[in-house]
Design a protein around this motif. Structure first.
Motif, short mmCIF file in Angstrom:
data_model
loop_
_atom_site.label_atom_id
_atom_site.label_comp_id
_atom_site.label_asym_id
_atom_site.label_seq_id
_atom_site.Cartn_x
_atom_site.Cartn_y
_atom_site.Cartn_z
N ILE A 140 -36.04 -47.54 65.43
CA ILE A 140 -36.04 -46.40 66.38
C ILE A 140 -37.22 -46.41 67.34
N TYR A 141 -38.28 -47.14 67.02
CA TYR A 141 -39.42 -47.20 67.93
C TYR A 141 -39.39 -48.50 68.75
N LEU A 190 -48.09 -41.95 62.88
CA LEU A 190 -47.83 -42.14 64.32
C LEU A 190 -49.13 -42.01 65.12
N LEU A 198 -33.79 -37.15 68.71
CA LEU A 198 -34.44 -38.47 68.56
C LEU A 198 -35.01 -38.67 67.16
N LYS A 199 -34.24 -38.22 66.17
CA LYS A 199 -34.69 -38.39 64.78
C LYS A 199 -33.55 -38.90 63.93
N ILE A 200 -33.93 -39.57 62.87
CA ILE A 200 -32.98 -40.01 61.85
C ILE A 200 -33.35 -39.31 60.54
N PRO A 201 -32.35 -39.08 59.66
CA PRO A 201 -30.98 -39.56 59.63
C PRO A 201 -29.99 -38.72 60.44
N SER A 225 -37.36 -45.44 56.56
CA SER A 225 -37.54 -43.99 56.66
C SER A 225 -37.35 -43.28 55.32
N PRO A 226 -38.32 -42.45 54.92
CA PRO A 226 -38.16 -41.70 53.67
C PRO A 226 -37.07 -40.63 53.75
N TYR A 227 -36.84 -40.11 54.96
CA TYR A 227 -35.80 -39.08 55.12
C TYR A 227 -34.41 -39.69 55.03
N ASP A 261 -30.33 -34.14 60.59
CA ASP A 261 -31.37 -33.60 59.70
C ASP A 261 -30.98 -33.72 58.22
N SER A 262 -31.88 -34.34 57.45
CA SER A 262 -31.56 -34.63 56.05
C SER A 262 -31.22 -33.36 55.25
N1 LIG Z 1 -36.57 -32.87 59.43
C1 LIG Z 1 -36.03 -34.18 59.65
C2 LIG Z 1 -37.16 -35.18 59.77
C3 LIG Z 1 -36.65 -36.56 60.07
C4 LIG Z 1 -37.74 -37.48 60.59
O1 LIG Z 1 -38.87 -37.06 60.93
N2 LIG Z 1 -37.40 -38.74 60.68
C5 LIG Z 1 -38.32 -39.71 61.26
C6 LIG Z 1 -38.14 -41.07 60.64
S1 LIG Z 1 -38.96 -41.15 59.08
C7 LIG Z 1 -38.02 -39.83 62.73
O2 LIG Z 1 -36.87 -39.92 63.10
N3 LIG Z 1 -39.07 -39.83 63.55
C8 LIG Z 1 -38.93 -40.01 64.95
C9 LIG Z 1 -40.05 -39.37 65.69
O3 LIG Z 1 -40.79 -38.59 65.07
O4 LIG Z 1 -40.17 -39.63 66.88
C10 LIG Z 1 -35.09 -34.55 58.51
O5 LIG Z 1 -35.30 -34.06 57.39
O6 LIG Z 1 -34.14 -35.31 58.73
#
Ligand SMILES: N[C@@H](CCC(=O)N[C@@H](CS)C(=O)NCC(=O)O)C(=O)O
Length: 193
Positions: free
Chosen positions: A33-34, A102, A48-51, A9-11, A62-63
């Motif tokens: 995560i997927y 995606l 449901l997002k990382i980090p 993940s880039p975030y 949220d980063s």
């Molecule tokens: N705004 C969030 C974006 C984080 C994000 O989109 N992370 C992706 C991984 S690269 C994620 O968790 N995606 C899960 C999804 O979209 O279902 C941040 O800056 O942390």
């Protein structure tokens, strides 16, 4: 401190690079995560997002918010409004590339003339053009948080085959200069797959 994320993940990479730059040790929980770690993600963050960052009793999502938290906690340098704008542009490029990836993984042809795909492609193009100019003007000459985010985003786009490097010579040259940093080399998403 514990960072919940993934190696690709880039975030998440931006927070890993920030913590490394600040000399802050942490435990890294590397989730798929997927795939098999989806339940763990559900437990960690309803969005449901990382980090996700754990620090003592605090849990931060949220980063961008994690950056603000670490800035305060570790006494990191403040960034100005123009740099905040750079972060917004970088996030916009990154979010649109994630949407494209995606969509591709959902079996969709993202090169089709469809409103949603057109908007994402245009946003990636315009944000990268703006960042190309900013690199040329020296906005990323220092290794600060916007630089860390730019590196993580652009390198991820190349890794996923979503960016044509030849279209962005200044960004590509800047990336090559930063590549020698030990923390950058040690967090390459290509090593995770
Ligand atoms: N705004 C969030 C974006 C984080 C994000 O989109 N992370 C992706 C991984 S690269 C994620 O968790 N995606 C899960 C999804 O979209 O279902 C941040 O800056 O942390």
């Amino acid at each position: 401190m514990k960072l919940i994320g993934s190696s690709t993940s880039p975030y998440v990479r931006r927070i890993r690079l920030l913590l490394a730059d600040a000399g802050q040790g942490y435990e890294f929980s590397d989730l798929n995560i997927y795939g098999e770690d989806r339940d763990e993600l559900r437990r960690q963050n309803p969005a449901l997002k990382i980090p996700v960052l754990y620090d003592g009793g605090e849990v931060i999502y949220d980063s961008r918010v994690i950056f603000r938290y670490l800035q305060e906690k570790l006494g990191l340098a403040q960034i100005g409004w123009q740099q905040e704008n750079l972060l917004t542009i970088i996030d916009a490029a990154n979010d649109s590339m994630v949407a494209i990836l995606l969509s591709q993984r959902s079996g969709l042809d993202t090169s089709e003339d469809r409103l949603f795909f057109n908007l994402q492609r245009e946003r990636v193009e315009k944000t990268l053009e703006a960042l190309e100019r900013q690199v040329d003007e020296g906005a990323f000459n220092v290794w600060h948080y916007p630089s860390i985010c730019l590196y993580s985003m652009f390198d991820w786009g190349l890794f996923r085959g979503l960016i044509d490097a030849a279209r962005y010579p200044h960004l590509s040259a800047w990336l090559a200069e930063q590549k020698v940093r030990a923390d950058v080399a040690g967090s390459d998403p290509r090593d995770a797959v």
